[in-house]
Every structure is written in structure tokens, then in C-alpha cells.
Scaffold this motif. Sequence first.
Motif, PDB file in Angstrom:
ATOM      1  N   PHE A  20     -72.538  17.021  26.366  1.00 48.23           N
ATOM      2  CA  PHE A  20     -72.673  15.566  26.509  1.00 48.23           C
ATOM      3  C   PHE A  20     -72.682  14.889  25.125  1.00 48.23           C
ATOM      4  O   PHE A  20     -72.131  13.793  24.955  1.00 48.23           O
ATOM      5  CB  PHE A  20     -73.944  15.204  27.286  1.00 48.23           C
ATOM      6  CG  PHE A  20     -73.886  15.536  28.766  1.00 48.23           C
ATOM      7  CD1 PHE A  20     -72.692  15.468  29.477  1.00 48.23           C
ATOM      8  CD2 PHE A  20     -75.043  15.895  29.462  1.00 48.23           C
ATOM      9  CE1 PHE A  20     -72.640  15.749  30.841  1.00 48.23           C
ATOM     10  CE2 PHE A  20     -75.006  16.185  30.830  1.00 48.23           C
ATOM     11  CZ  PHE A  20     -73.805  16.115  31.512  1.00 48.23           C
ATOM     12  N   ASP A  21     -73.299  15.551  24.132  1.00 47.04           N
ATOM     13  CA  ASP A  21     -73.294  14.997  22.764  1.00 47.04           C
ATOM     14  C   ASP A  21     -71.861  14.795  22.273  1.00 47.04           C
ATOM     15  O   ASP A  21     -71.536  13.768  21.663  1.00 47.04           O
ATOM     16  CB  ASP A  21     -74.022  15.943  21.793  1.00 47.04           C
ATOM     17  CG  ASP A  21     -75.538  15.900  21.967  1.00 47.04           C
ATOM     18  OD1 ASP A  21     -76.050  14.929  22.563  1.00 47.04           O
ATOM     19  OD2 ASP A  21     -76.214  16.848  21.508  1.00 47.04           O
ATOM     20  N   PHE A  76     -67.089  11.282  21.104  1.00 40.77           N
ATOM     21  CA  PHE A  76     -65.710  10.941  21.448  1.00 40.77           C
ATOM     22  C   PHE A  76     -65.641   9.507  21.990  1.00 40.77           C
ATOM     23  O   PHE A  76     -64.799   8.705  21.583  1.00 40.77           O
ATOM     24  CB  PHE A  76     -65.212  11.943  22.495  1.00 40.77           C
ATOM     25  CG  PHE A  76     -63.770  11.772  22.897  1.00 40.77           C
ATOM     26  CD1 PHE A  76     -62.750  12.381  22.180  1.00 40.77           C
ATOM     27  CD2 PHE A  76     -63.427  11.007  24.016  1.00 40.77           C
ATOM     28  CE1 PHE A  76     -61.422  12.229  22.553  1.00 40.77           C
ATOM     29  CE2 PHE A  76     -62.104  10.845  24.395  1.00 40.77           C
ATOM     30  CZ  PHE A  76     -61.096  11.460  23.658  1.00 40.77           C
ATOM     31  N   ALA A  77     -66.563   9.183  22.891  1.00 43.77           N
ATOM     32  CA  ALA A  77     -66.569   7.855  23.528  1.00 43.77           C
ATOM     33  C   ALA A  77     -66.802   6.758  22.491  1.00 43.77           C
ATOM     34  O   ALA A  77     -66.179   5.695  22.536  1.00 43.77           O
ATOM     35  CB  ALA A  77     -67.642   7.799  24.600  1.00 43.77           C
ATOM     36  N   GLU A 100     -79.948  12.023  29.181  1.00 41.39           N
ATOM     37  CA  GLU A 100     -80.839  12.738  28.270  1.00 41.39           C
ATOM     38  C   GLU A 100     -80.223  12.921  26.887  1.00 41.39           C
ATOM     39  O   GLU A 100     -80.926  13.149  25.904  1.00 41.39           O
ATOM     40  CB  GLU A 100     -81.195  14.124  28.843  1.00 41.39           C
ATOM     41  CG  GLU A 100     -82.172  14.063  29.997  1.00 41.39           C
ATOM     42  CD  GLU A 100     -82.425  15.447  30.580  1.00 41.39           C
ATOM     43  OE1 GLU A 100     -82.757  16.386  29.829  1.00 41.39           O
ATOM     44  OE2 GLU A 100     -82.276  15.598  31.807  1.00 41.39           O
ATOM     45  N   ALA A 101     -78.899  12.852  26.818  1.00 46.12           N
ATOM     46  CA  ALA A 101     -78.229  13.022  25.521  1.00 46.12           C
ATOM     47  C   ALA A 101     -78.432  11.768  24.677  1.00 46.12           C
ATOM     48  O   ALA A 101     -78.383  10.647  25.191  1.00 46.12           O
ATOM     49  CB  ALA A 101     -76.745  13.305  25.727  1.00 46.12           C
ATOM     50  N   ARG A 102     -78.634  11.954  23.375  1.00 42.85           N
ATOM     51  CA  ARG A 102     -78.910  10.841  22.483  1.00 42.85           C
ATOM     52  C   ARG A 102     -77.718   9.873  22.421  1.00 42.85           C
ATOM     53  O   ARG A 102     -76.592  10.319  22.202  1.00 42.85           O
ATOM     54  CB  ARG A 102     -79.205  11.391  21.089  1.00 42.85           C
ATOM     55  CG  ARG A 102     -79.765  10.371  20.120  1.00 42.85           C
ATOM     56  CD  ARG A 102     -79.839  10.976  18.734  1.00 42.85           C
ATOM     57  NE  ARG A 102     -80.756  12.128  18.712  1.00 42.85           N
ATOM     58  CZ  ARG A 102     -82.049  12.033  18.399  1.00 42.85           C
ATOM     59  NH1 ARG A 102     -82.567  10.868  18.080  1.00 42.85           N
ATOM     60  NH2 ARG A 102     -82.814  13.101  18.403  1.00 42.85           N
TER      61      ARG A 102
END
Length: 388
Positions: free
Chosen positions: A187-188, A193-194, A222-224
Amino acid sequence: MNFASRVEKIPPYLFVEISRKIARKRAEGIEVISFGIGDPDLETPAPVIDVLRDTAGDLPNHRYPESEGLPEFRKATADWYQRRFGISLDPEKEVISLIGAKEGIGHAALCFIETGDIALVPDPGYPVYSVGTWFAGGECHWMPLKEENGWLPALEDIPEDVARRAKVMWLNYPNNPTGAIASIDYFDKVIEFARSYDIAVMHDACYTDVTFDGYRHPSFLEARGAMDVGMEFHSLSKTYNMTGWRLGMAVGNADMINALLIVKSNLDSGVPQAIQHMGIEALNTSDDWIDERNAVYQRRRDKVLAVLDEIGLEVDPPKASLYVWARTPEGFTSGEFAEQLLENCDIVVTPGASYGDYGEGYIRFSLTIADDLLEEGLRRLATYTGSR
Ligand SMILES: *Cc1c(COP(=O)(O)O)cnc(C)c1O
């Protein structure tokens, strides 16, 4: 009659032939057993049904709900996210109710996609991501999910010019149909990328609470930095056996939630309030209930895995989701193999190709089948000899 192309553009159902064979067998009085449908066979928790009885007579529940949902339901969702994932959400700005996650996923495309815009869509995947994109006038860039990448899109394979044009990325973990999971580390990378291409991340998390072997799946939030770039779609359908009641939620970036509210408030009038009261009760269900329910699916998973092993089909045992995703034997497409299983064993499985080109080579078994039917279906599957 002049229909819009969006109605006619929807890809034809690939397995018309299988459906016809099922109908023919049933007409002949043969009991076909289906591993095809991902819809919990188990009951909604009894206290949740009691709430429907108790609230059905209340006058306010007879009237239009608000599109964003009752404050109490949004608060219950925020409390659940806090308890379940350790995430703090503002129930007023970062939570909205949905008439099932499917509704929110379909409508979300209208928040981001204009004619010709690109959405990054997983292949294989839940069909609503692509159909929602097409309905909004956009185009899909398929992100292949491959076994060698753990069924996670390889972000580095997305061409630069596509990434620049893309408005949205769809993800779904635990994954339907592959049963794959995603880590915070992954997810990080998605968030990085996003950020670099200014893409909105839409994470469909509706299987986080269907897990096995004590495994716990994270929320994307939950990802920063997730709250800066995305939204998460969740649902009471799979978590609490509530598919028939149609209740879900979107949570995350306040501006994105507001955009979804603008779309929704112009197209629907929200979730019937008595059902939101059921949802509040459901979200307070004990973890023990979830664990016991998951133990049922885990037992079923293990029975399916044992028979697949016996007949020589390769599988990676899933840690989550309602599905077992198995390789088809050499020499068969997924459609051909599904037809063989129907023809020879009177059982229905879903061909992987019906979820996209990269689903070819696999079939999906759903675990939402009553235990006695599951046993009988597996007895039939065990007779499969592998000969063409
Ligand atoms: C079942 C399912 C949904 C639909 O959830 P509802 O809340 O019932 O609309 C959404 N996404 C995936 C991947 C699903 O499998």
C-alpha cells in the motif's frame, strides 16, 4: 429503440453455454451443485434481525433517509474502524453510508472520470470497477494480476503516459477472485505512485474480515498518507452475512467522500434507516462471532484444498476471502474445464476468464455453500479423473 452504447457495450456473458447446460441438467432432474456464487449461505446474526423487528414500526424510519447515512451509523462505522484497524475517522466528513459497496463503487467512477479518462483496473477483477468506468465514459487500462507478483499489480509496468492520464486506480484486497492479500508495504508503494501521478486510489476492502489461520488483513487507510490519496469501500455483506440487506460504507479522504455524496444525493436517497439500525448492531457484534464464522469457512476451505490436492490441481491456500483459486489442468481453458466439471461431475465452478483475460488458466471455488452440499460436491469432484 435507440439505446445508449453503454448499455450495449457491456461484454456479453462469456459462459452462456455453461448456463444452458446447467438449465438442461436441472430440467432433467439432476441436482447440480454450485461452487459458483459468492453469497454467504449462513445467517445474519440474530440480534441484528431483532433490531429490524424493533425499528420497523418507528415513524422516522418510514421516511426518506439522508444520502450520507444516519449520524449514528456513521459514528458506529468510525468506531468500528478505530477498534478494528486503529484508524480515527471523522464520522461527519470521512464516512458515508452506501446501499452496498457495489453501489458506491459504481457511483465513485462518476466522481473522477470524464469522457476518455483512464481508470487503472485489475485483471482479473470484480466487474463493477470496469463497468462503472465505462458507464462514466472512461477507458480501462488493465493491470494484470499475476501469480508471480502475488496477484498484486506491478506498478512499474504501468506505462508513463497511461499513468499521467489515469484518474483512478482500483484495488481489492483480500482479493476476489484470487484470494490474494496485500501488505502495508505494498500500500505504501501504491500511495507513492498515486502521489506522483495525482491518481485517486479506490480500495475495495469488503473481505478484510473473512480470514483464516488467525490472519488479520490491514485496511488501506492504515498506510501512511492513504487518507490524502484515497477512499476505502467496505460492506456488511461478507463481514456479517448481510448481502440481502444492502448496506456498506465508504471512508477516507473528506473531499472524495464529499464528491461521492454529491453524486449519490442526486441519484439515490440513501439506505433505509431501519437497515442502518441493523448495521449499527452488526458493527457491534463480538469478535468471537466473526472468529466462529470464519472457522466454518476455514473448515470448508481445507476440505476443498484436500480434494484439489487429491485430483492434482495446484492451489495456493488462501489466507482470506471466500474463494479458492485453482489452476486448471494442462490442455484446458478455464471455460472448457468448467464445462467438463459440469458435464462429468454435475458441479459448477466459475471460469477464471470470466473475471478478465489474466484469469485464464484458473477456476474459482466459492466457500459459501452449505456443508452437506459442499461434501456432496467434493465427492463428485474427487471422481474427476483428468482425462479429456
Ligand atoms: C461481494 C463484493 C462486493 C459487494 O458488496 P456489497 O456490499 O454486497 O455490494 C464488492 N466488492 C467485491 C470484490 C465483492 O466480492
